[in-house]
Design a protein around this motif. Sequence first.
Motif: not given
Length: 216
Positions: A155-165, A168-177
């Motif tokens: 996500x940090x890489x994505x935010x660097x490439x697209x600053x408008x993103x 995203x909270x860690x709870x959402x990332x845990x849901x993804x995992x």
Amino acid sequence: MARRGSTVQLPRGRHELTREAVAASQRSRLLEGLAEAVAAKGYAATTVGDVVAAAAVSRRTFYEQFPDIEACFLAAHRAGMELLLDRIRAAVRGAGEIDWRARARVSIDAYLAELAARPAATWAFSVEALGAGPRALEQRAAVLQRWVAQWRALWELAAAQAPSLPAVGDDHLLLLVGGIEELVRDCLRTRGAEHLPDLSARMTAMAVATLAGTAA
């Protein structure tokens, strides 16, 4: 944990390997044997005899390495996680300069390919780990947090490439995992490990939506 085809096999008869090399080879075989035995019989029913038979080593060798089945299981689980992460890192490095969406796809492709290539370990550590006791559950929770950290880095890489993103909270990332893990378990149970790569498109879409902040 190395696949049988990549595990260092000791030659029969006398050899020149050091004591450390012999012990490392035996440990690798025990970790692999543990996964095979647990996948075949279930964690609760697996005995030291099952593991040493699968690993083709003696009981004495087992107890030189581990005090009990639980310790062997936890070690095999940790080793499997490290190998899986190594495979994903290698795939990402091999892909060269790609954007974050493509990186998500490459990572998931490598993840699923490795799981499919190691069906016994995948079943043992995706399914049987849930019933392997408190220490296994604690270790599993730590593994989930490592996956969250991996997705946070993307996500940090994505935010660097697209600053408008959006953030995203860690709870959402845990849901993804957790969602990815559940899809893996469902496929193992209903279709088999060989079909895991078929999940790539669905998982990639889930990951991209989560990182982009557009997941429902």
